[in-house]
Scaffold this motif. Structure first.
Motif, PDB file in Angstrom:
ATOM      1  N   PHE A  88       0.836  -1.200   0.000  1.00  0.00           N
ATOM      2  CA  PHE A  88       0.000   0.000   0.000  1.00  0.00           C
ATOM      3  C   PHE A  88       0.873   1.253   0.000  1.00  0.00           C
ATOM      4  CE2 PHE A  88       0.465  -1.762   4.261  1.00  0.00           C
ATOM      5  CZ  PHE A  88       1.056  -0.715   4.942  1.00  0.00           C
ATOM      6  N   ASP A  89       0.247   2.394  -0.324  1.00  0.00           N
ATOM      7  CA  ASP A  89       0.942   3.684  -0.327  1.00  0.00           C
ATOM      8  C   ASP A  89       1.171   4.156   1.103  1.00  0.00           C
ATOM      9  OD1 ASP A  89       0.578   3.408  -3.014  1.00  0.00           O
ATOM     10  OD2 ASP A  89      -1.027   4.891  -3.171  1.00  0.00           O
ATOM     11  N   PHE A  90       2.347   4.716   1.350  1.00  0.00           N
ATOM     12  CA  PHE A  90       2.685   5.202   2.682  1.00  0.00           C
ATOM     13  C   PHE A  90       2.093   6.601   2.867  1.00  0.00           C
ATOM     14  CE2 PHE A  90       6.799   2.499   2.788  1.00  0.00           C
ATOM     15  CZ  PHE A  90       6.024   1.369   3.002  1.00  0.00           C
ATOM     16  N   ARG A  91       1.318   6.772   3.924  1.00  0.00           N
ATOM     17  CA  ARG A  91       0.730   8.055   4.288  1.00  0.00           C
ATOM     18  C   ARG A  91       0.974   8.317   5.766  1.00  0.00           C
ATOM     19  NH1 ARG A  91      -3.089   9.928   0.592  1.00  0.00           N
ATOM     20  NH2 ARG A  91      -3.539   8.480  -1.104  1.00  0.00           N
ATOM     21  N   TYR A  92       0.815   9.581   6.146  1.00  0.00           N
ATOM     22  CA  TYR A  92       0.938   9.869   7.577  1.00  0.00           C
ATOM     23  C   TYR A  92      -0.212   9.231   8.351  1.00  0.00           C
ATOM     24  CZ  TYR A  92       0.718  12.272  12.022  1.00  0.00           C
ATOM     25  OH  TYR A  92       0.639  12.546  13.366  1.00  0.00           O
ATOM     26  N   SER A  93      -1.451   9.408   7.858  1.00  0.00           N
ATOM     27  CA  SER A  93      -2.628   8.810   8.493  1.00  0.00           C
ATOM     28  C   SER A  93      -3.421   8.073   7.423  1.00  0.00           C
ATOM     29  CB  SER A  93      -3.494   9.888   9.159  1.00  0.00           C
ATOM     30  OG  SER A  93      -4.666   9.314   9.694  1.00  0.00           O
ATOM     31  N   TYR A  94      -3.762   6.834   7.724  1.00  0.00           N
ATOM     32  CA  TYR A  94      -4.508   6.021   6.769  1.00  0.00           C
ATOM     33  C   TYR A  94      -6.020   6.149   6.972  1.00  0.00           C
ATOM     34  CZ  TYR A  94       0.044   3.881   5.949  1.00  0.00           C
ATOM     35  OH  TYR A  94       1.377   3.681   5.643  1.00  0.00           O
ATOM     36  N   HIS A 182       1.183   6.004  10.260  1.00  0.00           N
ATOM     37  CA  HIS A 182       2.179   5.088   9.684  1.00  0.00           C
ATOM     38  C   HIS A 182       3.106   4.532  10.754  1.00  0.00           C
ATOM     39  CE1 HIS A 182       4.890   3.473   6.610  1.00  0.00           C
ATOM     40  NE2 HIS A 182       5.883   3.993   7.301  1.00  0.00           N
ATOM     41  N   ASN A 183       3.586   5.368  11.653  1.00  0.00           N
ATOM     42  CA  ASN A 183       4.508   4.896  12.689  1.00  0.00           C
ATOM     43  C   ASN A 183       3.823   3.992  13.701  1.00  0.00           C
ATOM     44  OD1 ASN A 183       6.423   6.404  11.413  1.00  0.00           O
ATOM     45  ND2 ASN A 183       6.669   7.907  13.026  1.00  0.00           N
ATOM     46  N   MET A 184       2.493   4.040  13.784  1.00  0.00           N
ATOM     47  CA  MET A 184       1.780   3.146  14.694  1.00  0.00           C
ATOM     48  C   MET A 184       1.922   1.686  14.263  1.00  0.00           C
ATOM     49  SD  MET A 184      -2.245   3.164  15.764  1.00  0.00           S
ATOM     50  CE  MET A 184      -2.153   4.843  16.346  1.00  0.00           C
ATOM     51  N   LEU A 185       2.100   1.437  12.985  1.00  0.00           N
ATOM     52  CA  LEU A 185       2.295   0.067  12.511  1.00  0.00           C
ATOM     53  C   LEU A 185       3.569  -0.534  13.093  1.00  0.00           C
ATOM     54  CD1 LEU A 185       1.346   0.557   8.745  1.00  0.00           C
ATOM     55  CD2 LEU A 185      -0.140  -0.066  10.648  1.00  0.00           C
ATOM     56  N   GLU A 186       4.615   0.279  13.219  1.00  0.00           N
ATOM     57  CA  GLU A 186       5.856  -0.201  13.831  1.00  0.00           C
ATOM     58  C   GLU A 186       5.652  -0.512  15.312  1.00  0.00           C
ATOM     59  OE1 GLU A 186       9.974  -1.163  14.040  1.00  0.00           O
ATOM     60  OE2 GLU A 186       8.574  -0.943  12.355  1.00  0.00           O
ATOM     61  N   ASP A 187       4.858   0.316  16.005  1.00  0.00           N
ATOM     62  CA  ASP A 187       4.575   0.048  17.418  1.00  0.00           C
ATOM     63  C   ASP A 187       3.796  -1.249  17.591  1.00  0.00           C
ATOM     64  OD1 ASP A 187       5.831   2.429  17.978  1.00  0.00           O
ATOM     65  OD2 ASP A 187       3.967   3.585  18.045  1.00  0.00           O
ATOM     66  N   ILE A 188       2.864  -1.505  16.687  1.00  0.00           N
ATOM     67  CA  ILE A 188       2.070  -2.734  16.784  1.00  0.00           C
ATOM     68  C   ILE A 188       2.963  -3.962  16.629  1.00  0.00           C
ATOM     69  CG2 ILE A 188       0.288  -4.096  15.615  1.00  0.00           C
ATOM     70  CD1 ILE A 188      -1.142  -1.467  14.995  1.00  0.00           C
ATOM     71  N   CYS A 214     -11.168  -0.063  12.337  1.00  0.00           N
ATOM     72  CA  CYS A 214     -10.969  -1.516  12.331  1.00  0.00           C
ATOM     73  C   CYS A 214     -10.486  -2.002  10.966  1.00  0.00           C
ATOM     74  CB  CYS A 214     -12.267  -2.216  12.719  1.00  0.00           C
ATOM     75  SG  CYS A 214     -12.821  -1.870  14.402  1.00  0.00           S
ATOM     76  N   PHE A 215     -11.032  -1.436   9.908  1.00  0.00           N
ATOM     77  CA  PHE A 215     -10.630  -1.861   8.560  1.00  0.00           C
ATOM     78  C   PHE A 215      -9.159  -1.554   8.306  1.00  0.00           C
ATOM     79  CE2 PHE A 215      -9.839  -0.379   4.194  1.00  0.00           C
ATOM     80  CZ  PHE A 215      -9.994  -1.581   3.509  1.00  0.00           C
ATOM     81  N   HIS A 216      -8.727  -0.350   8.623  1.00  0.00           N
ATOM     82  CA  HIS A 216      -7.332   0.027   8.339  1.00  0.00           C
ATOM     83  C   HIS A 216      -6.350  -0.695   9.261  1.00  0.00           C
ATOM     84  CE1 HIS A 216      -7.859   3.067   5.227  1.00  0.00           C
ATOM     85  NE2 HIS A 216      -8.899   3.531   5.896  1.00  0.00           N
ATOM     86  N   LEU A 217      -6.738  -0.967  10.494  1.00  0.00           N
ATOM     87  CA  LEU A 217      -5.842  -1.720  11.373  1.00  0.00           C
ATOM     88  C   LEU A 217      -5.605  -3.132  10.836  1.00  0.00           C
ATOM     89  CD1 LEU A 217      -7.052  -0.683  14.945  1.00  0.00           C
ATOM     90  CD2 LEU A 217      -4.859  -0.169  13.896  1.00  0.00           C
ATOM     91  N   GLU A 218      -6.654  -3.780  10.380  1.00  0.00           N
ATOM     92  CA  GLU A 218      -6.499  -5.136   9.836  1.00  0.00           C
ATOM     93  C   GLU A 218      -5.796  -5.121   8.492  1.00  0.00           C
ATOM     94  OE1 GLU A 218     -10.400  -7.335  11.854  1.00  0.00           O
ATOM     95  OE2 GLU A 218     -10.374  -6.864   9.720  1.00  0.00           O
TER      96      GLU A 218
END
Length: 372
Positions: A88-94, A182-188, A214-218
């Motif tokens: 997917f495209d990298f964004r600050y907020s998805y 985007h940086n939250m994915l690294e924390d997860i 919920c959709f973007h987290l999954e």
């Protein structure tokens, strides 16, 4: 020169003669020894009442450490751009951005990438860093299903909920007004390295649409939400998750400036004249507020409340005192798309919503059907 009187000289001679001879010999030996040691070390001592010498002390010779100019091989790897296989495209907020709406301007030049100069093999466009090749959706779905494995049973879900439901849980991430960043994915993934699930607690504007979160987290993390209660989510990593094979996620070094989008509130609302729009704004400000929103609160029931209020009222006012102008605009955009409705005023932390002319069109349509 200091001249001593005759009687002073006699007293000085008497005092020196009164000193015992062994003590005088020891003093003379000490002075001769210190002079010989000083001559061996390269300088002459300067005892009291002696003539000053012009010889200076010799500086100690020290060996200068040679600086190593060798370049380690790790430096070359750090300078090379990071390559990521995420589709997917990298964004600050998805969750808080809409890729379908193009900005009309930028507050900073798009050439400044928030990932840092030369640290990513993707080009920053001002809003995102698009993927270099189109993703293979079937292959991605198969890989994610292989990581998730078989669905959890009710007993396993209950065990996870009991383990992570407490507020003092150490495996918790707070999701604020930025949404799924985007940086939250690294924390997860960092939490998944030592725990099988992570607890996510949501606050602020994103709670207006929990389904979107919920959709973007999954979709972005590859996990599965196994529990959802009000603003608390439990994200499971999967049965076959391997931390050593986790995806490469380059971090954003700073938050990029938000681009400039078209104006939210028009001077004249669609379907109304200028006088009608002005009169509706006045009536909306004088009406009672439907609800009062707090800063970084939970707004899960706001959409349903506005929908119910529009069944009997044409205008709705939301009191957003101390929420902030930026959050007021974000709330208006969310409600415009979810209710749907038309925001006709966002001023002084007050939001005025108009339901539009849909009821009049519905009534006219039903009257024509009865006439037939």
């Amino acid at each position: 020169m200091l001249k001593l009187l005759p009687w002073r000289r006699c007293s000085l001679v008497l005092r020196i003669s009164a000193i015992p001879s062994p003590f005088l010999t020891s003093i003379s030996r000490f002075l001769t020894h210190s002079q010989s040691v000083g001559e061996q070390e390269g300088y002459i001592s300067d005892p009291p009442f002696s003539s000053t010498t012009t010889k200076t002390l010799k500086p100690l010779k020290t060996k200068k450490k040679e600086k190593s100019t060798k370049i380690s091989p790790s430096n070359n790897s750090q300078n090379s751009p990071v390559s990521s296989d995420l589709p997917f495209d990298f964004r600050y907020s998805y969750s808080e951005t809409n890729s379908a709406i193009e900005p009309i301007g930028f507050r900073e030049p798009p050439k400044f990438s928030p990932f840092g100069p030369g640290r990513l093999d993707r080009k920053w466009t001002g809003t995102c860093a698009p993927a270099q090749s189109p993703p293979d959706l079937e292959k991605i779905a198969e890989e994610r299903q292989a990581v998730l494995g078989e669905p959890l049973s009710e007993e396993e879900i209950a065990e996870l909920v009991e383990k992570y439901r407490h507020n003092n849980c150490s495996r918790q991430i707070n999701l604020g007004k930025g949404g799924v960043t985007h940086n939250m994915l690294e924390d997860i993934h960092n939490h998944w390295k030592r725990a099988e699930a992570v607890r996510i607690k949501c606050y602020g504007v994103p709670t207006l649409d929990m389904d979107n979160i919920c959709f973007h987290l999954e979709d972005k993390s590859g996990g599965k939400i196994v529990y959802r209660h009000i603003n608390v989510l439990l994200l499971f990593r999967g049965r076959n998750y391997d931390p050593k094979n986790r995806p490469t996620i380059p971090l954003m070094l700073w938050k990029p400036y938000a681009p400039i989008y078209p104006k939210l509130v028009k001077n004249v609302a669609d379907g109304l004249t200028f006088e009608e729009t002005k009169e509706m704004r006045t009536r909306g400000l004088n009406s009672l507020p439907l609800t009062k929103l707090t800063r970084n609160g939970v707004y899960i029931n706001v959409v349903e409340k506005v929908r119910v209020a529009f069944q009997t009222a044409e205008l709705v006012r939301l009191d957003c005192s101390h929420v902030g102008t930026s959050d007021c605009k974000k709330i208006s955009v969310k409600l415009r798309d979810l209710v749907p409705c038309i925001p006709i005023l966002v001023k002084d932390e007050q939001i005025i919503l108009w339901r539009g002319k849909r009821d009049e069109d519905h009534n006219s349509g039903s009257s024509t059907e009865l006439a037939k």
